[in-house]
Design a protein around this motif. Structure first.
Motif, PDB file in Angstrom:
ATOM      1  N   CYS A  70     -19.228  19.326  45.877  1.00  0.00           N
ATOM      2  CA  CYS A  70     -18.290  18.619  44.593  1.00  0.00           C
ATOM      3  C   CYS A  70     -17.997  17.096  45.068  1.00  0.00           C
ATOM      4  O   CYS A  70     -17.558  17.036  46.343  1.00  0.00           O
ATOM      5  CB  CYS A  70     -17.207  19.373  44.467  1.00  0.00           C
ATOM      6  SG  CYS A  70     -16.006  18.493  43.013  1.00  0.00           S
ATOM      7  N   HIS A  71     -18.345  16.261  44.280  1.00  0.00           N
ATOM      8  CA  HIS A  71     -18.150  14.735  44.440  1.00  0.00           C
ATOM      9  C   HIS A  71     -16.594  14.630  44.744  1.00  0.00           C
ATOM     10  O   HIS A  71     -16.131  13.666  45.404  1.00  0.00           O
ATOM     11  CB  HIS A  71     -18.742  13.780  43.582  1.00  0.00           C
ATOM     12  CG  HIS A  71     -20.193  13.822  43.667  1.00  0.00           C
ATOM     13  ND1 HIS A  71     -21.053  14.546  42.904  1.00  0.00           N
ATOM     14  CD2 HIS A  71     -21.144  13.307  44.674  1.00  0.00           C
ATOM     15  CE1 HIS A  71     -22.320  14.371  43.037  1.00  0.00           C
ATOM     16  NE2 HIS A  71     -22.331  13.690  44.284  1.00  0.00           N
ATOM     17  N   GLY A  72     -15.878  15.355  43.954  1.00  0.00           N
ATOM     18  CA  GLY A  72     -14.289  15.158  44.025  1.00  0.00           C
ATOM     19  C   GLY A  72     -13.936  13.672  43.468  1.00  0.00           C
ATOM     20  O   GLY A  72     -13.219  12.940  44.148  1.00  0.00           O
ATOM     21  N   ASN A  73     -14.565  13.144  42.467  1.00  0.00           N
ATOM     22  CA  ASN A  73     -14.118  11.871  42.078  1.00  0.00           C
ATOM     23  C   ASN A  73     -13.660  12.010  40.491  1.00  0.00           C
ATOM     24  O   ASN A  73     -13.179  13.009  40.070  1.00  0.00           O
ATOM     25  CB  ASN A  73     -15.512  11.346  41.925  1.00  0.00           C
ATOM     26  CG  ASN A  73     -16.533  11.674  41.076  1.00  0.00           C
ATOM     27  OD1 ASN A  73     -16.431  12.509  40.336  1.00  0.00           O
ATOM     28  ND2 ASN A  73     -17.831  11.413  41.340  1.00  0.00           N
ATOM     29  N   ASP A  74     -13.685  10.731  39.835  1.00  0.00           N
ATOM     30  CA  ASP A  74     -13.017  10.692  38.448  1.00  0.00           C
ATOM     31  C   ASP A  74     -13.891  11.424  37.282  1.00  0.00           C
ATOM     32  O   ASP A  74     -13.629  11.064  36.064  1.00  0.00           O
ATOM     33  CB  ASP A  74     -12.247   9.558  38.254  1.00  0.00           C
ATOM     34  CG  ASP A  74     -13.372   8.491  38.045  1.00  0.00           C
ATOM     35  OD1 ASP A  74     -14.531   8.632  38.691  1.00  0.00           O
ATOM     36  OD2 ASP A  74     -13.021   7.414  37.880  1.00  0.00           O
ATOM     37  N   ARG A  75     -15.251  12.027  37.743  1.00  0.00           N
ATOM     38  CA  ARG A  75     -16.006  12.196  36.586  1.00  0.00           C
ATOM     39  C   ARG A  75     -16.082  13.575  36.536  1.00  0.00           C
ATOM     40  O   ARG A  75     -15.890  14.342  37.420  1.00  0.00           O
ATOM     41  CB  ARG A  75     -17.706  11.719  37.164  1.00  0.00           C
ATOM     42  CG  ARG A  75     -17.684  10.413  37.403  1.00  0.00           C
ATOM     43  CD  ARG A  75     -18.817   9.412  36.754  1.00  0.00           C
ATOM     44  NE  ARG A  75     -19.887  10.290  36.430  1.00  0.00           N
ATOM     45  CZ  ARG A  75     -20.618  10.473  37.350  1.00  0.00           C
ATOM     46  NH1 ARG A  75     -20.784  10.163  38.412  1.00  0.00           N
ATOM     47  NH2 ARG A  75     -21.869  11.442  36.858  1.00  0.00           N
ATOM     48  N   PRO A  76     -16.370  14.333  35.369  1.00  0.00           N
ATOM     49  CA  PRO A  76     -16.137  15.448  35.015  1.00  0.00           C
ATOM     50  C   PRO A  76     -17.228  16.477  35.674  1.00  0.00           C
ATOM     51  O   PRO A  76     -16.784  17.700  35.830  1.00  0.00           O
ATOM     52  CB  PRO A  76     -16.421  15.608  33.558  1.00  0.00           C
ATOM     53  CG  PRO A  76     -17.161  14.503  33.136  1.00  0.00           C
ATOM     54  CD  PRO A  76     -16.839  13.546  34.177  1.00  0.00           C
ATOM     55  N   ASP A  77     -18.264  16.062  36.068  1.00  0.00           N
ATOM     56  CA  ASP A  77     -19.630  16.747  36.639  1.00  0.00           C
ATOM     57  C   ASP A  77     -18.852  17.582  37.946  1.00  0.00           C
ATOM     58  O   ASP A  77     -18.613  16.764  38.859  1.00  0.00           O
ATOM     59  CB  ASP A  77     -20.399  15.743  37.132  1.00  0.00           C
ATOM     60  CG  ASP A  77     -21.729  16.301  37.278  1.00  0.00           C
ATOM     61  OD1 ASP A  77     -22.235  17.023  36.322  1.00  0.00           O
ATOM     62  OD2 ASP A  77     -22.305  16.231  38.316  1.00  0.00           O
TER      63      ASP A  77
END
Lengths: 131, 131
Positions: free
Chosen positions: B111-118
């Motif tokens: 998981c990228h763990g950013n502000d995108r929902p993906d």
DNA sequence: ACTTGACCTTCCAGCGACTGGAACCCCTAT
DNA sequence: ATAGGGGTTCCAGTCGCTGGAAGGTCAAGT
């Protein structure tokens, strides 16, 4: 779909599904006779919950994860945060259990397990340090 | 010795010691004012219990172990049986947790763990098989 | 002697995540 | 009409404490 079909479909006992409704995790609709009916969406939610619980997430975590899942403007970092916290709890538990396992394995191996009272397991528990 | 001194001596909270009496694990004596008093023997028992609980034994196991400990005509095989059963439960738990750990570790890493929902974590939970 | 504060006592409620059971309703088939 | 196999609610119990209320006791200080 009735609750017992749901149960077999998701692997969750009917009792558990009712419990999830009681605590507000899910909100199944009702047909005229008062029976719960599960839409496709509700079934998806139950599957989701079943998988999350199988990964050891707490009900509270499940609630948050479910909300994030349904929130299309979520940030994946919020999801990751929950998972990472849960992961480290699991790792802590594994560490605890592994320590117990080592001690117990050692003790079980050392104990003769015969009809005599002499026993290193009890010795250790009683504080007779044989370590 | 009073209960709070006992507590600090054994590492068990006073509440827990009272609870152990309530369920009949120990039977401390009472002085005239109604306070529990702990003899050396009782202290030993508490230590024993604290160690057994720290090794993850259930209260029921502790009860049995305590009885065996005090039974000089015991067979060490009975002790060993309890410990071995407990050990295999612990190993089963470790196996479960390790499986969870592997899955979670993998997901958290992915998981990228950013502000995108993906989010692969939610994908997995929702049954979008990315494995 | 009196008060304060720290200790002790009992009892009751709550945690998490169900699980079992009682008592009752509903639907279908015979 | 009845038997069975669903469904429903609600209440109690699990495990091992833990917190809190309400009250008794003790030792020290004023």
């Amino acid at each position: 779909m009735n609750i017992s079909q749901d149960a077999t479909a998701t692997g969750l006992p009917a009792k558990t599904i009712r419990y999830y409704e009681e605590i507000g995790l899910i909100r199944p609709e009702r047909s005229d006779n008062g029976y719960r009916t599960f839409t496709q969406t509700a079934l998806h939610q139950l599957h989701f919950l079943a998988r999350a619980r199988a990964l050891g997430f707490s009900i509270d975590d499940c609630r948050s994860l479910l909300m994030l899942w349904e929130d299309r403007s979520r940030a994946s970092s919020d999801v990751r945060k929950i998972a990472a916290a849960h992961l480290s709890e699991i790792e802590a538990k594994i560490a605890d259990l592994t320590a117990m396992q080592n001690t117990l394995k050692n003790l079980v191996q050392t104990c003769h397990g015969n009809d005599r009272p002499d026993c290193p397991i009890l010795n250790t528990l009683s504080g007779v340090s044989s370590d």
